[in-house]
Design a protein around this motif. Structure first.
Motif, PDB file in Angstrom:
ATOM      1  N   ASP A 298      15.797 -25.375  68.180  1.00 23.30           N
ATOM      2  CA  ASP A 298      14.864 -24.960  69.228  1.00 23.30           C
ATOM      3  C   ASP A 298      13.471 -25.535  69.015  1.00 23.30           C
ATOM      4  O   ASP A 298      12.789 -25.915  69.970  1.00 23.30           O
ATOM      5  N   THR A 299      13.055 -25.614  67.766  1.00 29.02           N
ATOM      6  CA  THR A 299      11.661 -25.984  67.480  1.00 29.02           C
ATOM      7  C   THR A 299      11.486 -27.410  66.973  1.00 29.02           C
ATOM      8  O   THR A 299      10.363 -27.932  66.961  1.00 29.02           O
ATOM      9  N   GLY A 300      12.562 -28.024  66.510  1.00 25.74           N
ATOM     10  CA  GLY A 300      12.438 -29.348  65.911  1.00 25.74           C
ATOM     11  C   GLY A 300      12.009 -29.325  64.460  1.00 25.74           C
ATOM     12  O   GLY A 300      11.731 -30.376  63.871  1.00 25.74           O
ATOM     13  N   ALA A 301      11.959 -28.141  63.851  1.00 28.60           N
ATOM     14  CA  ALA A 301      11.570 -28.029  62.445  1.00 28.60           C
ATOM     15  C   ALA A 301      12.642 -28.632  61.543  1.00 28.60           C
ATOM     16  O   ALA A 301      13.835 -28.607  61.861  1.00 28.60           O
ATOM     17  N   THR A 302      12.211 -29.165  60.409  1.00 29.10           N
ATOM     18  CA  THR A 302      13.158 -29.688  59.434  1.00 29.10           C
ATOM     19  C   THR A 302      13.659 -28.552  58.549  1.00 29.10           C
ATOM     20  O   THR A 302      13.221 -27.402  58.684  1.00 29.10           O
ATOM     21  N   GLU A 303      14.540 -28.888  57.616  1.00 32.79           N
ATOM     22  CA  GLU A 303      15.055 -27.871  56.695  1.00 32.79           C
ATOM     23  C   GLU A 303      14.114 -27.618  55.523  1.00 32.79           C
ATOM     24  O   GLU A 303      14.382 -26.749  54.688  1.00 32.79           O
ATOM     25  N   ASP A 304      13.012 -28.347  55.463  1.00 32.70           N
ATOM     26  CA  ASP A 304      12.016 -28.145  54.411  1.00 32.70           C
ATOM     27  C   ASP A 304      11.547 -26.688  54.428  1.00 32.70           C
ATOM     28  O   ASP A 304      11.166 -26.170  55.478  1.00 32.70           O
ATOM     29  N   PRO A 305      11.570 -26.008  53.273  1.00 34.30           N
ATOM     30  CA  PRO A 305      11.131 -24.606  53.240  1.00 34.30           C
ATOM     31  C   PRO A 305       9.735 -24.388  53.804  1.00 34.30           C
ATOM     32  O   PRO A 305       9.465 -23.338  54.407  1.00 34.30           O
ATOM     33  N   MET A 306       8.846 -25.367  53.642  1.00 37.31           N
ATOM     34  CA  MET A 306       7.502 -25.236  54.193  1.00 37.31           C
ATOM     35  C   MET A 306       7.527 -25.179  55.713  1.00 37.31           C
ATOM     36  O   MET A 306       6.755 -24.454  56.341  1.00 37.31           O
ATOM     37  N   ALA A 307       8.451 -25.931  56.328  1.00 39.68           N
ATOM     38  CA  ALA A 307       8.547 -25.963  57.786  1.00 39.68           C
ATOM     39  C   ALA A 307       9.057 -24.639  58.345  1.00 39.68           C
ATOM     40  O   ALA A 307       8.781 -24.302  59.502  1.00 39.68           O
TER      41      ALA A 307
ATOM     42  N   CYS B  95      18.733 -19.337  47.548  1.00 36.75           N
ATOM     43  CA  CYS B  95      18.483 -17.907  47.338  1.00 36.75           C
ATOM     44  C   CYS B  95      17.103 -17.676  46.745  1.00 36.75           C
ATOM     45  O   CYS B  95      16.451 -16.670  47.056  1.00 36.75           O
ATOM     46  N   ASP B  96      16.660 -18.590  45.898  1.00 33.75           N
ATOM     47  CA  ASP B  96      15.331 -18.459  45.306  1.00 33.75           C
ATOM     48  C   ASP B  96      14.257 -18.501  46.388  1.00 33.75           C
ATOM     49  O   ASP B  96      13.301 -17.721  46.369  1.00 33.75           O
ATOM     50  N   ILE B  97      14.429 -19.405  47.360  1.00 35.64           N
ATOM     51  CA  ILE B  97      13.491 -19.478  48.490  1.00 35.64           C
ATOM     52  C   ILE B  97      13.548 -18.179  49.289  1.00 35.64           C
ATOM     53  O   ILE B  97      12.512 -17.595  49.642  1.00 35.64           O
ATOM     54  N   THR B  98      14.758 -17.720  49.585  1.00 34.04           N
ATOM     55  CA  THR B  98      14.950 -16.472  50.329  1.00 34.04           C
ATOM     56  C   THR B  98      14.211 -15.322  49.650  1.00 34.04           C
ATOM     57  O   THR B  98      13.469 -14.572  50.288  1.00 34.04           O
ATOM     58  N   GLN B  99      14.423 -15.199  48.349  1.00 39.33           N
ATOM     59  CA  GLN B  99      13.840 -14.078  47.612  1.00 39.33           C
ATOM     60  C   GLN B  99      12.328 -14.192  47.516  1.00 39.33           C
ATOM     61  O   GLN B  99      11.603 -13.204  47.667  1.00 39.33           O
ATOM     62  N   ARG B 100      11.818 -15.410  47.273  1.00 38.81           N
ATOM     63  CA  ARG B 100      10.372 -15.585  47.143  1.00 38.81           C
ATOM     64  C   ARG B 100       9.646 -15.320  48.459  1.00 38.81           C
ATOM     65  O   ARG B 100       8.479 -14.912  48.460  1.00 38.81           O
ATOM     66  N   MET B 101      10.335 -15.508  49.575  1.00 37.83           N
ATOM     67  CA  MET B 101       9.731 -15.222  50.874  1.00 37.83           C
ATOM     68  C   MET B 101       9.726 -13.726  51.194  1.00 37.83           C
ATOM     69  O   MET B 101       9.109 -13.307  52.169  1.00 37.83           O
ATOM     70  N   GLY B 102      10.436 -12.922  50.400  1.00 38.02           N
ATOM     71  CA  GLY B 102      10.482 -11.488  50.651  1.00 38.02           C
ATOM     72  C   GLY B 102      11.701 -11.026  51.417  1.00 38.02           C
ATOM     73  O   GLY B 102      11.798  -9.853  51.781  1.00 38.02           O
ATOM     74  N   MET B 103      12.651 -11.931  51.657  1.00 39.71           N
ATOM     75  CA  MET B 103      13.894 -11.562  52.335  1.00 39.71           C
ATOM     76  C   MET B 103      14.873 -11.032  51.289  1.00 39.71           C
ATOM     77  O   MET B 103      14.835 -11.429  50.124  1.00 39.71           O
ATOM     78  N   THR B 104      15.740 -10.133  51.689  1.00 36.91           N
ATOM     79  CA  THR B 104      16.589  -9.454  50.706  1.00 36.91           C
ATOM     80  C   THR B 104      18.082  -9.625  50.953  1.00 36.91           C
ATOM     81  O   THR B 104      18.900  -9.080  50.210  1.00 36.91           O
ATOM     82  N   GLY B 105      18.454 -10.359  51.990  1.00 37.79           N
ATOM     83  CA  GLY B 105      19.854 -10.630  52.269  1.00 37.79           C
ATOM     84  C   GLY B 105      20.020 -12.076  52.679  1.00 37.79           C
ATOM     85  O   GLY B 105      19.050 -12.754  53.033  1.00 37.79           O
ATOM     86  N   LYS B 106      21.271 -12.554  52.637  1.00 39.11           N
ATOM     87  CA  LYS B 106      21.528 -13.935  53.032  1.00 39.11           C
ATOM     88  C   LYS B 106      22.948 -14.051  53.569  1.00 39.11           C
ATOM     89  O   LYS B 106      23.898 -13.548  52.959  1.00 39.11           O
ATOM     90  N   MET B 107      23.075 -14.694  54.707  1.00 36.51           N
ATOM     91  CA  MET B 107      24.399 -14.991  55.230  1.00 36.51           C
ATOM     92  C   MET B 107      25.043 -16.074  54.376  1.00 36.51           C
ATOM     93  O   MET B 107      24.368 -16.872  53.739  1.00 36.51           O
ATOM     94  N   CYS B 108      26.363 -16.082  54.353  1.00 35.25           N
ATOM     95  CA  CYS B 108      27.087 -17.166  53.698  1.00 35.25           C
ATOM     96  C   CYS B 108      28.337 -17.481  54.514  1.00 35.25           C
ATOM     97  O   CYS B 108      28.830 -16.644  55.272  1.00 35.25           O
ATOM     98  N   LEU B 109      28.822 -18.707  54.349  1.00 33.56           N
ATOM     99  CA  LEU B 109      29.885 -19.225  55.212  1.00 33.56           C
ATOM    100  C   LEU B 109      31.241 -19.297  54.525  1.00 33.56           C
ATOM    101  O   LEU B 109      32.254 -19.491  55.193  1.00 33.56           O
ATOM    102  N   THR B 110      31.267 -19.163  53.206  1.00 34.59           N
ATOM    103  CA  THR B 110      32.533 -19.230  52.475  1.00 34.59           C
ATOM    104  C   THR B 110      32.588 -18.133  51.425  1.00 34.59           C
ATOM    105  O   THR B 110      31.556 -17.695  50.899  1.00 34.59           O
ATOM    106  N   VAL B 111      33.799 -17.718  51.111  1.00 38.41           N
ATOM    107  CA  VAL B 111      33.997 -16.714  50.063  1.00 38.41           C
ATOM    108  C   VAL B 111      33.458 -17.230  48.735  1.00 38.41           C
ATOM    109  O   VAL B 111      32.917 -16.466  47.922  1.00 38.41           O
TER     110      VAL B 111
END
Length: 284
Positions: free
Chosen positions: A156-165, A203-219
């Motif tokens: 939607d936004t054109g943002a890259t996967e870079d954590p800063m973006a 996960c380190d990025i997720t946690q450092r941002m203050g998020m506490t859950g994460k979706m995953c696609l495989t067992v």
């Protein structure tokens, strides 16, 4: 049929949220027996348009036959939204729904109103509009937790996967969740082909941002996500030492609060200890 540990874990503390293609019912039981804290049968992004009805049938059959899971339903701007809800309200095994493409608070409330009272709704935010409305969405009646649809947001936004973006969007969801008195938000998944190292880095990025859950696609990613979003060994040791020192001081001459950081640090240590108990992380 459910992993016993995961079945006892409250969804507000779920770290790993395993998405399972609803058109592949052979994957349902392995997912529910895995270490995933929560399992989501996906009727939306994982299912082609011409297989929606078939996938819905598989989900309803599973939730009527003793299985229990969350379901990601189609967005409110599709004709599938109403059909999904009409089918799911009759199922005893429904734990809650994840609403795709959430952009407005009333979308969550209207979804909740079409389900049994108290059925939790996770608002999946996947667009710039959704991010900007995140605070209102988090405060809407029926919202249980926010989740970040990273790939659609990037599209939607054109943002890259870079954590800063993606930092603004993640931070916005974290602040909105706090304002709405919700658990920490759920981050988007790592790529299905990511290595263990890549999953833990995500996960380190997720946690450092203050998020506490994460979706995953495989067992196969589940246990790495659980590990990556749990207190580290160092945190556990720090928390145990601080709490032990505090308790010993209380039993002797009283606690000497040297500066204003002591009580916040103690509160953090107690939070880590509580999570450790919940996740079974303490080691003797």
């Amino acid at each position: 049929m459910r992993n016993e540990r995961a079945a006892k874990l409250p969804a507000n503390l779920s770290r790993s949220w395993l998405l399972v293609n609803a058109a592949k019912p052979e994957q349902f039981e392995p997912a529910l027996l895995s270490e995933a804290d929560s399992v989501i049968f996906d009727l939306e992004a994982a299912v082609a348009e011409d297989r929606k009805e078939e996938a819905r049938y598989y989900v309803v059959r599973a939730l009527n036959s003793g299985l229990s899971a969350w379901v990601r339903i189609n967005g409110m701007d599709t004709h599938h939204w109403k059909t999904d809800l009409e089918a799911l309200i009759k199922t005893p095994g429904l734990r809650g729904v994840m609403l795709a493409q959430t952009e407005k608070p009333e979308q969550v409330t209207l979804t909740a109103m079409r389900l049994h009272a108290g059925t939790p709704v996770i608002a999946l935010i996947e667009s710039a509009i959704g991010v900007e409305n995140a605070t209102a969405i988090a405060s809407a009646p029926g919202t249980f937790r926010l989740a970040f649809g990273v790939n659609d947001f990037r599209k939607d936004t054109g943002a890259t996967e870079d954590p800063m973006a993606l930092a603004y969007a993640r931070g916005k969801l974290v602040v909105a969740s706090r304002v709405g008195k919700l658990p920490g938000p759920i981050d988007g998944p790592p790529a299905a082909t990511d290595s263990v190292e890549a999953v833990l880095a995500a996960c380190d990025i997720t946690q450092r941002m203050g998020m506490t859950g994460k979706m995953c696609l495989t067992v196969g990613q589940v246990e790495d996500v659980n590990r990556g979003l749990s207190p580290s060994t160092e945190e556990l040791q720090w928390a145990r030492e601080l709490i032990t020192q505090h308790e010993q001081a209380q039993r002797s001459n009283g606690v000497d609060i040297a500066d204003g950081s002591y009580l916040p640090r103690l509160a953090r240590a107690q939070k880590v200890a509580n999570l450790a108990d919940t996740y079974g992380l303490w080691k003797n």
